[in-house]
Design a protein around this motif. Structure first.
Motif, short mmCIF file in Angstrom:
data_model
loop_
_atom_site.label_atom_id
_atom_site.label_comp_id
_atom_site.label_asym_id
_atom_site.label_seq_id
_atom_site.Cartn_x
_atom_site.Cartn_y
_atom_site.Cartn_z
N ASP A 235 17.34 -63.15 -33.01
CA ASP A 235 16.06 -63.45 -32.06
C ASP A 235 15.28 -64.86 -32.14
O ASP A 235 14.88 -65.48 -31.27
CB ASP A 235 15.21 -62.52 -32.45
CG ASP A 235 13.80 -62.20 -31.58
OD1 ASP A 235 13.56 -62.77 -30.75
OD2 ASP A 235 12.94 -61.58 -32.05
N ARG B 198 14.90 -67.85 -29.48
CA ARG B 198 13.71 -68.46 -29.12
C ARG B 198 13.58 -69.98 -29.48
O ARG B 198 12.99 -70.62 -28.46
CB ARG B 198 12.57 -67.72 -29.82
CG ARG B 198 12.26 -66.25 -29.45
CD ARG B 198 11.58 -65.69 -30.21
NE ARG B 198 11.50 -64.23 -30.02
CZ ARG B 198 10.60 -63.78 -29.40
NH1 ARG B 198 9.59 -64.37 -28.60
NH2 ARG B 198 10.59 -62.23 -29.10
N THR C 268 15.08 -72.06 -26.84
CA THR C 268 14.46 -71.79 -25.47
C THR C 268 12.99 -72.57 -25.52
O THR C 268 12.97 -73.35 -26.27
CB THR C 268 14.25 -70.34 -24.94
OG1 THR C 268 13.17 -69.76 -25.80
CG2 THR C 268 15.54 -69.65 -24.93
N GLY D 108 10.58 -71.12 -26.76
CA GLY D 108 9.80 -70.37 -27.79
C GLY D 108 9.49 -68.84 -27.51
O GLY D 108 9.09 -68.25 -28.24
N ARG D 109 9.81 -68.54 -26.19
CA ARG D 109 9.43 -66.99 -25.91
C ARG D 109 10.87 -66.24 -25.81
O ARG D 109 11.95 -66.92 -25.59
CB ARG D 109 9.05 -67.33 -24.52
CG ARG D 109 7.41 -67.90 -24.61
CD ARG D 109 6.75 -67.96 -23.48
NE ARG D 109 6.36 -66.60 -22.93
CZ ARG D 109 5.20 -66.04 -23.38
NH1 ARG D 109 4.18 -66.59 -23.92
NH2 ARG D 109 4.97 -64.56 -23.18
N PHE D 110 10.89 -65.14 -25.63
CA PHE D 110 12.05 -64.06 -25.54
C PHE D 110 12.41 -64.22 -24.12
O PHE D 110 11.46 -63.67 -23.32
CB PHE D 110 11.80 -63.00 -26.26
CG PHE D 110 12.95 -61.93 -26.04
CD1 PHE D 110 13.97 -61.98 -26.78
CD2 PHE D 110 12.99 -60.89 -25.02
CE1 PHE D 110 14.98 -61.19 -26.65
CE2 PHE D 110 14.15 -59.85 -24.95
CZ PHE D 110 14.98 -60.19 -25.85
N ILE E 71 8.29 -71.34 -31.17
CA ILE E 71 8.13 -70.13 -31.05
C ILE E 71 6.76 -69.29 -30.89
O ILE E 71 5.80 -69.95 -31.62
CB ILE E 71 8.90 -69.37 -32.22
CG1 ILE E 71 10.46 -69.74 -32.13
CG2 ILE E 71 8.95 -67.88 -31.79
CD1 ILE E 71 11.35 -69.16 -33.18
N GLU F 231 4.45 -63.05 -29.71
CA GLU F 231 5.53 -62.45 -29.56
C GLU F 231 6.45 -62.14 -30.77
O GLU F 231 6.96 -61.02 -30.72
CB GLU F 231 6.50 -63.01 -28.25
CG GLU F 231 6.06 -62.76 -27.18
CD GLU F 231 6.84 -63.42 -26.04
OE1 GLU F 231 7.89 -63.84 -26.41
OE2 GLU F 231 6.36 -63.83 -24.94
N TYR F 232 6.39 -63.02 -31.53
CA TYR F 232 7.50 -63.19 -32.50
C TYR F 232 7.06 -62.82 -34.00
O TYR F 232 7.66 -62.16 -34.76
CB TYR F 232 8.23 -64.50 -32.80
CG TYR F 232 9.21 -64.85 -33.79
CD1 TYR F 232 10.61 -64.23 -33.49
CD2 TYR F 232 8.94 -65.35 -34.82
CE1 TYR F 232 11.53 -64.49 -34.43
CE2 TYR F 232 10.02 -65.37 -35.71
CZ TYR F 232 11.21 -65.03 -35.67
OH TYR F 232 12.31 -65.20 -36.33
#
Length: 122
Positions: A10, A14, A17, A19-21, A79, A83-84
């Motif tokens: 996970d 992130r 990317t 920093g998001r899912f 990230i 969300e994380y």
């Protein structure tokens, strides 16, 4: 061969990317398809299985090659905490250790012209 990522997949996803899912292969990826990208074999609310063809594996391995500790650190600390969860040095080290294994795995798979299957509990 196999490459376990434990729960670090996970954070790795992130970091590669924005920093998001992103559950699918669309989005602002720095290394497209490295974790969740590929052809979806099984997709459920709580799990996913994808396969990356040998040509995709080669592209991913090439894209991962220049990712050193500093570059991964920059991605990790971008990230989205909402969300994380908390971004901590200990979690960074955990994710980076697994990332190094993943990067080596993709390099070897690309050299041997193999496809890669990825699965995760979401």
């Amino acid at each position: 061969q196999a490459c376990e990522l434990d729960k670090a997949w996970d954070g790795i996803h992130r970091a590669l990317t924005d920093g998001r899912f992103h559950r699918n292969a669309e989005g602002p990826f720095m290394v497209p398809g490295a974790v969740l990208g590929g052809t979806v074999l099984v997709e459920r609310e709580d799990s996913i299985i994808v396969v990356k063809a040998a040509d995709e594996v080669h592209k991913i391995a090439t894209a991962l090659a220049p990712w050193d500790r500093g570059r991964f650190r920059s991605g990790y600390f971008r990230i989205d905490q909402s969300e994380y969860g908390d971004l901590e040095e200990e979690d960074f080290e955990y994710c980076y250790a697994w990332f190094e294994r993943m990067r080596a795995f993709f390099a070897e798979a690309a050299q041997e012209e193999r496809a890669v299957v990825f699965s995760a509990d979401l």
